[in-house]
Structures are given as structure tokens and as C-alpha cells.
Motif scaffolding. Structure first.
Motif, PDB file in Angstrom:
ATOM      1  N   LEU A  18      -8.686 -32.339 -18.524  1.00  0.00           N
ATOM      2  CA  LEU A  18      -8.897 -33.695 -18.023  1.00  0.00           C
ATOM      3  C   LEU A  18     -10.032 -34.349 -18.791  1.00  0.00           C
ATOM      4  N   GLY A  19     -10.014 -35.676 -18.861  1.00  0.00           N
ATOM      5  CA  GLY A  19     -11.064 -36.416 -19.559  1.00  0.00           C
ATOM      6  C   GLY A  19     -12.457 -35.976 -19.139  1.00  0.00           C
ATOM      7  N   LYS A  20     -13.369 -36.015 -20.052  1.00  0.00           N
ATOM      8  CA  LYS A  20     -14.733 -35.511 -19.793  1.00  0.00           C
ATOM      9  C   LYS A  20     -15.610 -36.508 -19.037  1.00  0.00           C
ATOM     10  N   ASP A  21     -15.202 -37.754 -18.969  1.00  0.00           N
ATOM     11  CA  ASP A  21     -15.963 -38.786 -18.269  1.00  0.00           C
ATOM     12  C   ASP A  21     -15.415 -38.916 -16.846  1.00  0.00           C
ATOM     13  N   ALA A  22     -16.292 -38.894 -15.852  1.00  0.00           N
ATOM     14  CA  ALA A  22     -15.866 -39.000 -14.452  1.00  0.00           C
ATOM     15  C   ALA A  22     -15.077 -40.275 -14.200  1.00  0.00           C
ATOM     16  N   GLY A  23     -15.326 -41.327 -14.969  1.00  0.00           N
ATOM     17  CA  GLY A  23     -14.597 -42.576 -14.808  1.00  0.00           C
ATOM     18  C   GLY A  23     -13.144 -42.488 -15.242  1.00  0.00           C
ATOM     19  N   GLU A  24     -12.766 -41.383 -15.869  1.00  0.00           N
ATOM     20  CA  GLU A  24     -11.390 -41.193 -16.305  1.00  0.00           C
ATOM     21  C   GLU A  24     -10.552 -40.454 -15.261  1.00  0.00           C
ATOM     22  N   ILE A  25     -11.167 -40.121 -14.139  1.00  0.00           N
ATOM     23  CA  ILE A  25     -10.503 -39.394 -13.062  1.00  0.00           C
ATOM     24  C   ILE A  25     -10.463 -40.278 -11.817  1.00  0.00           C
ATOM     25  N   TRP A  26      -9.323 -40.300 -11.142  1.00  0.00           N
ATOM     26  CA  TRP A  26      -9.175 -41.083  -9.921  1.00  0.00           C
ATOM     27  C   TRP A  26      -8.596 -40.194  -8.826  1.00  0.00           C
ATOM     28  N   VAL A  27      -9.251 -40.187  -7.687  1.00  0.00           N
ATOM     29  CA  VAL A  27      -8.805 -39.389  -6.545  1.00  0.00           C
ATOM     30  C   VAL A  27      -8.780 -40.301  -5.318  1.00  0.00           C
ATOM     31  N   ASP A  28      -7.675 -40.274  -4.576  1.00  0.00           N
ATOM     32  CA  ASP A  28      -7.591 -41.046  -3.336  1.00  0.00           C
ATOM     33  C   ASP A  28      -6.714 -40.288  -2.351  1.00  0.00           C
ATOM     34  N   SER A  29      -7.313 -39.841  -1.256  1.00  0.00           N
ATOM     35  CA  SER A  29      -6.549 -39.149  -0.212  1.00  0.00           C
ATOM     36  C   SER A  29      -6.424 -40.004   1.049  1.00  0.00           C
ATOM     37  N   GLU A  30      -6.924 -41.231   1.011  1.00  0.00           N
ATOM     38  CA  GLU A  30      -6.879 -42.085   2.194  1.00  0.00           C
ATOM     39  C   GLU A  30      -5.933 -43.264   2.032  1.00  0.00           C
ATOM     40  N   GLY A  31      -6.177 -44.092   1.043  1.00  0.00           N
ATOM     41  CA  GLY A  31      -5.364 -45.297   0.857  1.00  0.00           C
ATOM     42  C   GLY A  31      -3.892 -44.988   0.661  1.00  0.00           C
ATOM     43  N   VAL A  32      -3.613 -43.910  -0.031  1.00  0.00           N
ATOM     44  CA  VAL A  32      -2.237 -43.527  -0.308  1.00  0.00           C
ATOM     45  C   VAL A  32      -1.489 -43.138   0.970  1.00  0.00           C
ATOM     46  N   ASN A  33      -2.208 -42.765   2.020  1.00  0.00           N
ATOM     47  CA  ASN A  33      -1.591 -42.368   3.285  1.00  0.00           C
ATOM     48  C   ASN A  33      -1.615 -43.456   4.356  1.00  0.00           C
ATOM     49  N   ARG A  34      -2.229 -44.565   4.061  1.00  0.00           N
ATOM     50  CA  ARG A  34      -2.325 -45.648   5.036  1.00  0.00           C
ATOM     51  C   ARG A  34      -0.974 -46.332   5.196  1.00  0.00           C
ATOM     52  N   ASP A  35      -0.605 -46.585   6.422  1.00  0.00           N
ATOM     53  CA  ASP A  35       0.640 -47.296   6.701  1.00  0.00           C
ATOM     54  C   ASP A  35       0.363 -48.793   6.654  1.00  0.00           C
ATOM     55  N   PRO A  36       0.898 -49.500   5.653  1.00  0.00           N
ATOM     56  CA  PRO A  36       0.601 -50.922   5.524  1.00  0.00           C
ATOM     57  C   PRO A  36       1.188 -51.778   6.650  1.00  0.00           C
ATOM     58  N   PHE A  37       2.112 -51.221   7.421  1.00  0.00           N
ATOM     59  CA  PHE A  37       2.745 -51.986   8.484  1.00  0.00           C
ATOM     60  C   PHE A  37       2.178 -51.660   9.863  1.00  0.00           C
ATOM     61  N   LYS A  38       1.275 -50.703   9.930  1.00  0.00           N
ATOM     62  CA  LYS A  38       0.707 -50.310  11.216  1.00  0.00           C
ATOM     63  C   LYS A  38      -0.270 -51.378  11.692  1.00  0.00           C
ATOM     64  N   ARG A  39      -0.090 -51.802  12.911  1.00  0.00           N
ATOM     65  CA  ARG A  39      -0.983 -52.792  13.498  1.00  0.00           C
ATOM     66  C   ARG A  39      -2.096 -52.081  14.249  1.00  0.00           C
ATOM     67  N   PRO A  40      -3.308 -52.590  14.160  1.00  0.00           N
ATOM     68  CA  PRO A  40      -4.401 -51.973  14.921  1.00  0.00           C
ATOM     69  C   PRO A  40      -4.123 -52.071  16.422  1.00  0.00           C
ATOM     70  N   SER A  41      -4.497 -51.054  17.135  1.00  0.00           N
ATOM     71  CA  SER A  41      -4.280 -51.012  18.578  1.00  0.00           C
ATOM     72  C   SER A  41      -5.170 -52.050  19.271  1.00  0.00           C
ATOM     73  N   GLN A  42      -4.591 -52.756  20.218  1.00  0.00           N
ATOM     74  CA  GLN A  42      -5.325 -53.743  21.006  1.00  0.00           C
ATOM     75  C   GLN A  42      -5.725 -53.174  22.363  1.00  0.00           C
ATOM     76  N   THR A  43      -5.409 -51.909  22.612  1.00  0.00           N
ATOM     77  CA  THR A  43      -5.649 -51.297  23.915  1.00  0.00           C
ATOM     78  C   THR A  43      -7.113 -51.359  24.324  1.00  0.00           C
ATOM     79  N   ALA A  44      -8.017 -51.010  23.411  1.00  0.00           N
ATOM     80  CA  ALA A  44      -9.452 -50.998  23.754  1.00  0.00           C
ATOM     81  C   ALA A  44      -9.927 -52.389  24.164  1.00  0.00           C
ATOM     82  N   LYS A  45      -9.468 -53.425  23.462  1.00  0.00           N
ATOM     83  CA  LYS A  45      -9.875 -54.801  23.799  1.00  0.00           C
ATOM     84  C   LYS A  45      -9.391 -55.179  25.197  1.00  0.00           C
ATOM     85  N   TRP A  46      -8.153 -54.806  25.520  1.00  0.00           N
ATOM     86  CA  TRP A  46      -7.613 -55.136  26.831  1.00  0.00           C
ATOM     87  C   TRP A  46      -8.343 -54.378  27.931  1.00  0.00           C
ATOM     88  N   ARG A  47      -8.693 -53.120  27.688  1.00  0.00           N
ATOM     89  CA  ARG A  47      -9.431 -52.356  28.695  1.00  0.00           C
ATOM     90  C   ARG A  47     -10.780 -53.011  28.981  1.00  0.00           C
TER      91      ARG A  47
END
Length: 163
Positions: A123-152
Motif C-alpha cells: 500500500l502507498g507509503k503516505d497515510a493520505g493514500e489510504i482510506w478507511v470507512d466502516s460507518e458511512g458505508v453502512n448508513r441507511d440513507p433512507f432511515k428516518r431518525p426516530s421521533q419517539t424521544a421527542k414525543w415522550r
């Protein structure tokens, strides 16, 4: 793990996105391959599948959040994460049956009897040549935030007002 990318010089690698979750995106530019036999230009142009022979991604799952793996989303210099700048990997190289612009399931499926080459990548020797993402790739773009806490909270206010 099946990094794939195609140029005439085999200069970058990226993991194909699978439907199964959790997923992780591991990308590297400026990789230094050393494989035997040398890969045909046509194979490089169409894209190749590189399997990291000594890495079993499924055994590493689930991955920690990116911030805990590399200190934040994006370029990494973490010395303890397996996919890092300057790291060497033994690889087996296969023809990409689908081409570099294809998406969908099964992108890492290969004919194990039709290996093009074996060797290693660095792999490239410069840290800027490496990309790691374990969060954004798993995010559901269609999931709506829960409103339950606000209603409670709202119901609790109403209850207090009625007392």
C-alpha cells in the motif's frame, strides 16, 4: 476481501460494496504490485480482483467505528489497523468478470481455477493514500431518525401540566 480497480498500471485498489452488512470501505492509491506472471494490459484495463491471501475479513467482523480504528473517518496512519500505509499483502489476482464500472452483488466472485498471478502488493507509503470507512458505508440513507424521544418529552410536559 477482494480489492478491485483497473488502470493500465494497477495503481489503485478499492473494496467492492456488498449487500451484506456490516461492510467496510478500504481504498488505497499508489499501490506497488509485484506479481508473477506480469498481468496482461487488457486484464488491467478491464480490472482485476485481488484477494488478500492472508486476510479473512469475515473473521474480523464486525469492525469498530472508523474513529476507533483510525482516529477518524478518512486517511489513516494508525499503526495497529491491518489496512495501513506501507503494509504488504500476499495476493492472488483474478480476472474481473464484470468490469470496473459494474455494481451489484457478487462482484468478488471468481473462478479459483483461473488465477492470473500471485505475488504481493504494498500500500502507498503516505497515510493520505489510504482510506478507511466502516460507518458511512453502512448508513441507511433512507432511515428516518426516530421521533419517539421527542414525543415522550412532549407527553411528559403535558402530564406535568395536568397535575
Amino acid at each position: 476481501m477482494a480489492p478491485r480497480h483497473g488502470t493500465s498500471r494497477m495503481e489503485a485498489t478499492d473494496t467492492p460494496k456488498q449487500k451484506a452488512m456490516p461492510n467496510i470501505q478500504l481504498s488505497a492509491s499508489n499501490i506497488n504490485p509485484s506479481v508473477d506472471p506480469p498481468l496482461p494490459a487488457a486484464s488491467l484495463k478491464n480490472g482485476c480482483i485481488l484477494y488478500l491471501d492472508e486476510v479473512q475479513e469475515s473473521a474480523m467482523q464486525p469492525f469498530l467505528p472508523t474513529s476507533q480504528l483510525v482516529g477518524g473517518r478518512g486517511p489513516t496512519s494508525a499503526s495497529n489497523f491491518f489496512f495501513r500505509a506501507g503494509r504488504r499483502f500476499q495476493v492472488s489476482v483474478f480476472e474481473d468478470r464484470y468490469g470496473i464500472s459494474t455494481g451489484g452483488p457478487g462482484l468478488g466472485d471468481v473462478d479459483y481455477g483461473a488465477r492470473l498471478a500471485t505475488g504481493e502488493i504494498v500500500l502507498g507509503k503516505d497515510a493520505g493514500e489510504i482510506w478507511v470507512d466502516s460507518e458511512g458505508v453502512n448508513r441507511d440513507p433512507f432511515k428516518r431518525p426516530s421521533q419517539t424521544a421527542k414525543w415522550r418529552e412532549e407527553f411528559a410536559k403535558i402530564g406535568k401540566e395536568l397535575e
